[in-house]
Design a protein around this motif. Structure first.
Motif, PDB file in Angstrom:
ATOM      1  N   GLU A  34       0.713  -0.664   0.209  1.00  0.00           N
ATOM      2  CA  GLU A  34       0.299  -0.220   0.313  1.00  0.00           C
ATOM      3  C   GLU A  34       0.991   1.094   0.108  1.00  0.00           C
ATOM      4  O   GLU A  34       2.191   0.852   0.898  1.00  0.00           O
ATOM      5  CB  GLU A  34      -0.536  -0.118   1.233  1.00  0.00           C
ATOM      6  N   LEU A  38      -1.522   6.900   0.045  1.00  0.00           N
ATOM      7  CA  LEU A  38      -2.929   6.061   0.924  1.00  0.00           C
ATOM      8  C   LEU A  38      -2.828   5.412   1.996  1.00  0.00           C
ATOM      9  O   LEU A  38      -3.539   6.094   2.590  1.00  0.00           O
ATOM     10  CB  LEU A  38      -3.261   4.564  -0.132  1.00  0.00           C
ATOM     11  N   PHE A  39      -2.135   5.297   2.367  1.00  0.00           N
ATOM     12  CA  PHE A  39      -2.274   4.512   4.297  1.00  0.00           C
ATOM     13  C   PHE A  39      -2.365   6.107   5.011  1.00  0.00           C
ATOM     14  O   PHE A  39      -2.961   6.256   6.362  1.00  0.00           O
ATOM     15  CB  PHE A  39      -0.501   4.027   4.723  1.00  0.00           C
ATOM     16  N   ILE A 108      -5.028  -2.415   9.538  1.00  0.00           N
ATOM     17  CA  ILE A 108      -4.506  -2.354   7.940  1.00  0.00           C
ATOM     18  C   ILE A 108      -3.088  -2.897   7.861  1.00  0.00           C
ATOM     19  O   ILE A 108      -2.830  -3.168   6.951  1.00  0.00           O
ATOM     20  CB  ILE A 108      -3.922  -0.274   8.289  1.00  0.00           C
ATOM     21  N   SER A 112      -3.390  -6.732   2.190  1.00  0.00           N
ATOM     22  CA  SER A 112      -2.665  -6.359   1.765  1.00  0.00           C
ATOM     23  C   SER A 112      -1.127  -5.543   2.128  1.00  0.00           C
ATOM     24  O   SER A 112      -0.460  -5.575   1.888  1.00  0.00           O
ATOM     25  CB  SER A 112      -3.021  -5.671   0.673  1.00  0.00           C
ATOM     26  N   GLY A 113      -1.430  -5.983   3.445  1.00  0.00           N
ATOM     27  CA  GLY A 113      -0.215  -4.892   3.808  1.00  0.00           C
ATOM     28  C   GLY A 113       0.868  -6.187   4.675  1.00  0.00           C
ATOM     29  O   GLY A 113       1.164  -6.093   4.394  1.00  0.00           O
ATOM     30  N   MET A 117       4.636  -4.350   3.696  1.00  0.00           N
ATOM     31  CA  MET A 117       4.454  -3.224   4.392  1.00  0.00           C
ATOM     32  C   MET A 117       4.872  -1.892   4.953  1.00  0.00           C
ATOM     33  O   MET A 117       5.900  -1.149   4.985  1.00  0.00           O
ATOM     34  CB  MET A 117       2.567  -2.178   4.570  1.00  0.00           C
TER      35      MET A 117
END
Length: 157
Positions: A34, A38-39, A108, A112-113, A117
């Motif tokens: 990400e 956006l985070f 979060i 996908s994180g 991330m």
């Protein structure tokens, strides 16, 4: 003559641009994790708003972290300006992680994180710190050279 805060803001802006190039590659070629803008937008309660994320990213990197580095740099441990920058930026990363877990939504980092991330953010913060320390040191050195050249020169007016 620039203050330490002014030098820090300039160095923070340059470092933020460097990290933003990495983020842009991640955003447009991937995204592999990400993107940080956006985070940040999600943390500010505006998920998906890329413009808000980029603005917050530049304000935090240049004004907040840059000026704070300008204040703290002379007292920080480390042999080189780049080392001081890395120490500072990794400290900022740690504060961000603690803040997310205490006040944000730790979910979060799932899906996908996750670890990717967190690792990406650590690496990008380290790059930020290297550029921040290097540019700050160059600004300090430039000012010292200018002062040495002006030593003994009478004022023009």
């Amino acid at each position: 003559m620039m203050s330490r805060v002014q030098k820090g803001v300039i160095a923070g802006l340059v470092a933020t641009v460097a990290v933003s190039i990495l983020e842009a590659v991640n955003l447009f070629a991937g995204p592999w994790v990400e993107p940080f803008p956006l985070f940040i937008a999600g943390m500010l309660g505006m998920p998906g708003n890329l413009a808000v994320g980029w603005i917050a990213h530049f304000v935090a990197g240049s004004v907040v972290l840059g000026s704070l580095f300008g204040i703290l740099c002379p007292k920080m441990p480390g042999q080189t300006p780049e080392t001081k920058g890395i120490i500072f930026a990794v400290g900022a990363w740690a504060v961000l992680m603690v803040t997310v877990f205490l006040f944000g939504d730790p979910r979060i980092f799932r899906g996908s994180g996750g670890f990717g991330m967190v690792a990406w953010m650590l690496v990008s913060h380290a790059v930020f710190g290297i550029v921040l320390g290097n540019v700050y040191a160059r600004l300090v050195e430039r000012e010292k050279r200018a002062a040495k050249l002006m030593d003994g020169v009478a004022p023009a007016h």
